[in-house]
Scaffold this motif. Structure first.
Motif, PDB file in Angstrom:
ATOM      1  N   LEU A  28      18.142 -38.189 104.336  1.00  0.00           N
ATOM      2  CA  LEU A  28      18.758 -38.311 103.014  1.00  0.00           C
ATOM      3  C   LEU A  28      19.589 -37.070 102.696  1.00  0.00           C
ATOM      4  CD1 LEU A  28      15.846 -39.910 100.951  1.00  0.00           C
ATOM      5  CD2 LEU A  28      18.046 -40.985 101.494  1.00  0.00           C
ATOM      6  N   GLY A  29      19.086 -35.900 103.060  1.00  0.00           N
ATOM      7  CA  GLY A  29      19.849 -34.681 102.849  1.00  0.00           C
ATOM      8  C   GLY A  29      21.145 -34.684 103.632  1.00  0.00           C
ATOM      9  N   GLU A  30      21.089 -35.108 104.901  1.00  0.00           N
ATOM     10  CA  GLU A  30      22.289 -35.150 105.732  1.00  0.00           C
ATOM     11  C   GLU A  30      23.296 -36.172 105.215  1.00  0.00           C
ATOM     12  OE1 GLU A  30      21.353 -35.606 109.851  1.00  0.00           O
ATOM     13  OE2 GLU A  30      19.943 -33.919 109.878  1.00  0.00           O
ATOM     14  N   LEU A  31      22.798 -37.206 104.551  1.00  0.00           N
ATOM     15  CA  LEU A  31      23.678 -38.233 103.990  1.00  0.00           C
ATOM     16  C   LEU A  31      24.230 -37.843 102.615  1.00  0.00           C
ATOM     17  CD1 LEU A  31      21.617 -41.391 105.030  1.00  0.00           C
ATOM     18  CD2 LEU A  31      23.899 -40.791 105.865  1.00  0.00           C
ATOM     19  N   GLY A  32      23.812 -36.684 102.106  1.00  0.00           N
ATOM     20  CA  GLY A  32      24.357 -36.181 100.849  1.00  0.00           C
ATOM     21  C   GLY A  32      23.584 -36.550  99.607  1.00  0.00           C
ATOM     22  N   HIS A  33      22.350 -37.040  99.759  1.00  0.00           N
ATOM     23  CA  HIS A  33      21.527 -37.414  98.616  1.00  0.00           C
ATOM     24  C   HIS A  33      20.562 -36.275  98.260  1.00  0.00           C
ATOM     25  CE1 HIS A  33      23.147 -41.430  99.046  1.00  0.00           C
ATOM     26  NE2 HIS A  33      22.755 -41.457 100.308  1.00  0.00           N
TER      27      HIS A  33
END
Length: 400
Positions: A28-33
């Motif tokens: 989720l962090g890598e996806l920008g969330h």
């Protein structure tokens, strides 16, 4: 997207649910969330760039000593309001995460709940069977407040529906195929797992040492196996409330208990084994089976719960009917005495694991978040009722 997530278990505890949560946080962090995680016990202050809010926990000392139940406080509600999430995700809502469900409801927020552990079924092995029906009723009530409910295997989707949980979808299985890899084989680890007999045939189990894992079902198969495969050994990787009991059941001359392993040591333990044994009948998925398959080590598992969702019988592993001692012995013997068959089945297991990445599973989860948000606001009605009027603090839709 901002996601408030509640989980009943988190680091430093290690199990399948924790693994899914941490991998999801990373993706989720890598996806920008952005995630605000509420967790009991003594978790790290942040993980993968996301804030982790520590919730005071109380140990279930008599029932399950290694588990801490989070105690809800008013500070949690204040944190949610300040964060203003687009969606609230509750992981296995029973206690702390169930409070997350109720708190999100009072704030008129979209909700997604995920069903990872069949807690009502566990009551039998934990010897509190009287709690099964009340727990089913509670879990059904909590889950049905969410716009979307997710399970991690097809069989558990059906189990959730049988319990009465509605609006159920599938959160795809996933495994770390880089961390768990056949290249992680390590002669030193093999020597450790076999207690200095690296040439001996080796069966391994990884996971919690608890009654609900049905590990005592391996005692007789391992004894009989040694009559047909002399010197066959068992390594038990993990810890838990039934550890001392298991040490009394298994033959100490042929069994090694390593305690918890993690990181490169755990990857080496998988890859250095010949066969993985998984007798549990209550798994919702069985992540450890996928990790073994990613290591090219075939799995012999019980034909129960979510395990058949992972293993394709006779292609990348074997399924055995629970309680079929002869069946366990036969499948172990086939794999331990026929190296080429074991290699072929291990390669098929590896190929299957490569189809299931954490990125793909998390992208699907985000689609379910969007579905929950759309469902909530498309049929939105103001909160009403005397209790809601008194305790509710509805929040407007988060748009930024």
């Amino acid at each position: 997207m901002r996601i408030a997530m509640f989980t009943e278990v988190f680091l430093p505890k290690i199990d399948g649910v924790v693994t899914r949560v941490v991998r999801t946080l990373e993706q989720l962090g890598e996806l920008g969330h952005e995630v605000l995680l509420f967790a009991p016990g003594e978790p790290p202050a942040e993980y993968a760039g996301h804030e982790v809010v520590t919730v005071r926990g109380v140990s279930l000392r008599l029932l399950y000593p290694e588990l801490k139940v989070g105690m809800p406080t008013p500070a949690i509600a204040r944190k949610i309001e300040a964060f203003h999430p687009h969606v609230v995700h509750t992981v296995n809502p029973v206690w702390l995460a169930a409070y997350g469900v109720l708190s999100a409801g009072r704030r008129d927020l979209p909700q997604l709940a995920s069903f990872h552990t069949d807690v009502p079924t566990y009551t039998e092995s934990l010897r509190v069977g009287w709690a099964r029906h009340p727990l089913e009723s509670w879990i059904r009530s909590i889950h049905n407040r969410a716009e979307v409910n997710l399970c991690t295997s097809g069989p558990m989707v059906e189990r959730a529906r049988d319990v009465g949980i509605q609006r159920v979808g599938l959160w795809p299985k996933a495994v770390d195929t880089e961390g768990y890899h056949p290249s992680r084989v390590d002669p030193t680890m093999r020597d450790r797992l076999t207690d200095g007999h690296p040439e001996a045939p080796l069966v391994v189990y990884v996971g919690r040492m608890s009654r609900e894992k049905d590990l005592e079902q391996l005692v007789e198969p391992m004894r009989r196996l040694r009559e047909r495969v002399p010197g066959a050994r068992l390594a038990m990787v993990g810890a838990g409330p039934f550890l001392d009991g298991l040490k009394r059941l298994f033959d100490p001359a042929y069994t090694v208990f390593t305690g918890y392993l993690s990181g490169t040591d755990l990857a080496a333990a998988y890859a250095s084994a010949d066969v993985f044994a998984f007798p549990s009948t209550t798994e919702t998925l069985g992540l450890v089976a996928l990790e073994s398959m990613a290591s090219s080590v075939p799995v012999v598992g019980a034909r129960a719960g979510g395990i058949p969702f992972v293993i394709d019988d006779e292609r990348n592993g074997y399924l055995v009917e629970p309680g079929d001692v002869d069946g366990w012995v036969d499948r172990f013997e086939r794999l331990l005495t026929r190296p080429e068959h074991r290699r072929t089945m291990g390669e098929a297991a590896r190929r299957e694991s490569e189809r299931h990445s954490w990125r793909a599973a998390t992208e699907t989860l985000v689609e379910f978040y969007d579905q929950a948000i759309d469902a909530h606001w498309s049929r939105h009605r103001p909160l009403t009722g005397p209790l809601l009027d008194r305790f509710a603090r509805p929040m407007p839709r988060a748009l930024d």
